[in-house]
Scaffold this active site. Structure first.
Site, PDB file in Angstrom:
ATOM      1  N   HIS A  65       0.878  -1.163   0.000  1.00  0.00           N
ATOM      2  CA  HIS A  65       0.000   0.000   0.000  1.00  0.00           C
ATOM      3  C   HIS A  65       0.915   1.212   0.000  1.00  0.00           C
ATOM      4  O   HIS A  65       1.972   1.210   0.641  1.00  0.00           O
ATOM      5  CB  HIS A  65      -0.944   0.002   1.211  1.00  0.00           C
ATOM      6  N   ASP A  67       1.206   4.043   1.334  1.00  0.00           N
ATOM      7  CA  ASP A  67       1.718   4.717   2.531  1.00  0.00           C
ATOM      8  C   ASP A  67       2.848   3.930   3.205  1.00  0.00           C
ATOM      9  O   ASP A  67       3.457   4.427   4.158  1.00  0.00           O
ATOM     10  CB  ASP A  67       0.592   5.022   3.520  1.00  0.00           C
ATOM     11  N   HIS A  68       3.131   2.741   2.700  1.00  0.00           N
ATOM     12  CA  HIS A  68       4.241   1.950   3.252  1.00  0.00           C
ATOM     13  C   HIS A  68       5.418   1.836   2.289  1.00  0.00           C
ATOM     14  O   HIS A  68       6.499   1.398   2.700  1.00  0.00           O
ATOM     15  CB  HIS A  68       3.756   0.554   3.662  1.00  0.00           C
ATOM     16  N   HIS A 269       0.751   3.771  13.562  1.00  0.00           N
ATOM     17  CA  HIS A 269      -0.287   3.749  12.523  1.00  0.00           C
ATOM     18  C   HIS A 269      -1.612   4.245  13.125  1.00  0.00           C
ATOM     19  O   HIS A 269      -2.642   3.566  13.102  1.00  0.00           O
ATOM     20  CB  HIS A 269      -0.433   2.325  11.957  1.00  0.00           C
TER      21      HIS A 269
END
Lengths: 306, 306
Positions: A65, A67-68, A269
């Protein structure tokens, strides 16, 4: 004894905010380092934290994903511009090679050093002389792996007085015993290392677990860890959203830490819905006392158990 | 009259620094917006600048070097998370589709809205009712295009007194004349728009030219622009490095601005070797007086010429 610390560079969720950037954590183990996840902006956070990439040994991304992983091309590119030339282990989901091949083909990223790629999320994924990285499949919306840094077990403390009393001369025989070898004295007597070494000291262990629904498998994977960093996207009032989106609540993360008997829990997170750490701590502490909420740039040191 | 301004979000070179982020510029034209380049960190700069992506019409990337495109997946992803659903024109080098296809396949980016992709760097690349974007090939190490925002020419000012004197009744006929149509009066007399409109006013033009060696073609492309943003990676003392790496020096950028008779020159893509803007201005001003050095977040407004 090597210094061992985790610097959590990005503690936010899908969208970076000025307070919480996208996911990334830097493990410093003596001179060596490992990066877990590499959300957009990670390279600048590393620079601002004064961390040095020259001895970065591995980059382990949990899942695909954005955002990682969106910071990875820039991170690798900048390492090359800074003169890095030694190989780096790159661990992540199936598809890493394909992604990098397209980036290279389009000239978005032409790595200046060798990437030793492992598309794995289960078992031993990287190993060095005195530490290793293991992975464990998580339960998210796409293939995802959590990571466990394991310092190799350390030999017990060497009891100099005891060795002398047994007649071992100071010098090379001390070193042999410390390395776990037996020595034979001039008298013919054999001294075994167990006679002069304390109990083996367990190496330090740090787990990076994000993104995932609560998972029993994680409990076994991180059992007894010195530091468990676990995602806790929402307060438990939003448990249905959390489940649907493949995430864990604060309460659930605390339950996992308690069940796994870890020493410290750090929540990361964190959804921008939850702006007050106090609310998160209030939910977690009745279940697991040694809990903290990560902020971008927060450092967590892990000492060798006495 | 629509407000027209350019916000330069990132003014640095290959490696972002806290002072100068990777390349990106936001053109605000009334409620509409266009993004030029999208280096890593752009989405956060847009957020911090208080800009709204809801009416973003186009994203135009100049070339496939990471410092110009690594922010794009996160930018598009976040727009979707923020609820954007209307199509966005995406202009850039050949390979855009392939890159996006792999990002989608790996689930790094699943755009929530339609991307209307144009893999072009020459000629008219995007058009709306009252503005358009043109591209011009640049001279860099990989295929690169510079961009020119062109507001469509504006009709001349409507002379109400003159229209009345000619016997045109106030009302719909005024609108017809303002739109360039002739009207027939009850008397049978025809009034042509030229009789009541001042001279056509040229629309505003803003050019985003990076990365490139100095190029004669650029001079023609940007001729007479209201605002020329041109890369100026190095001072002229480093002209050999600049040429080798496909860049322009400050002196050369000033020469291009002078030759193209633009109204304002803004220097961007500044090497971290050059920390003092004064040195850049001292080199540029003897050649082109109306020059400024961009800083991240700097805004440059362009008024309609009187």
């Amino acid at each position: 004894m090597r210094e061992c610390k985790l610097v959590i560079l990005g503690t936010g969720t899908a969208r970076p905010t000025p307070r919480r950037g996208c996911s990334a954590a830097w493990l410093q183990f003596g001179g060596d380092a490992v990066l877990f996840d590499c959300g957009e902006g990670t390279q600048l956070k590393v620079l601002e934290a004064g961390l040095r990439t020259s001895k970065l040994q591995a980059i382990c991304v949990t899942h695909f994903h954005g955002d990682h992983v969106n910071g990875l091309p820039g991170f690798i590119g900048t390492m090359g511009l800074n003169g890095h030339r030694s190989p780096v282990r790159l661990v992540g989901p199936r598809g890493l090679r394909k992604w990098l091949a397209v980036l290279r083909e389009l000239s978005i990223l032409r790595p200046a050093f060798r990437l030793d790629i492992a598309e794995e999320n289960d078992g031993l994924v990287a190993q060095w002389d005195d530490f290793s990285i293991e992975a464990c499949p998580l339960d998210h919306r796409v293939p995802t792996g959590g990571y466990l840094f394991r310092e190799h077990d350390l030999p017990g403390r060497f009891d100099v007085e005891r060795a002398r009393a047994l007649g071992v001369p100071a010098g090379p025989d001390f070193g042999r015993l410390q390395r776990g070898e037996s020595v034979t004295l001039p008298s013919g007597q054999v001294v075994a290392p167990e006679q002069v070494l304390g109990p083996t000291r367990r190496g330090r262990r740090i787990a990076w677990i994000t993104d995932t629904r609560p998972s029993d498998r994680v409990i076994e994977f991180v059992r007894g860890a010195d530091l468990l960093v676990h995602e806790a996207t929402y307060l438990h009032a939003l448990v249905d959203s959390a489940y649907e989106r493949g995430h864990t609540t604060v309460q659930q993360a605390a339950e996992i830490a308690a069940a796994a008997e870890v020493k410290q829990l750090v929540l990361t997170h964190i959804s921008p819905k939850h702006t007050r750490n106090r609310e998160l701590l209030d939910e977690a502490r009745p279940i697991f006392e040694a809990v903290r909420v990560a902020e971008d740039g927060a450092e967590f040191s892990v000492e060798v158990p006495a």
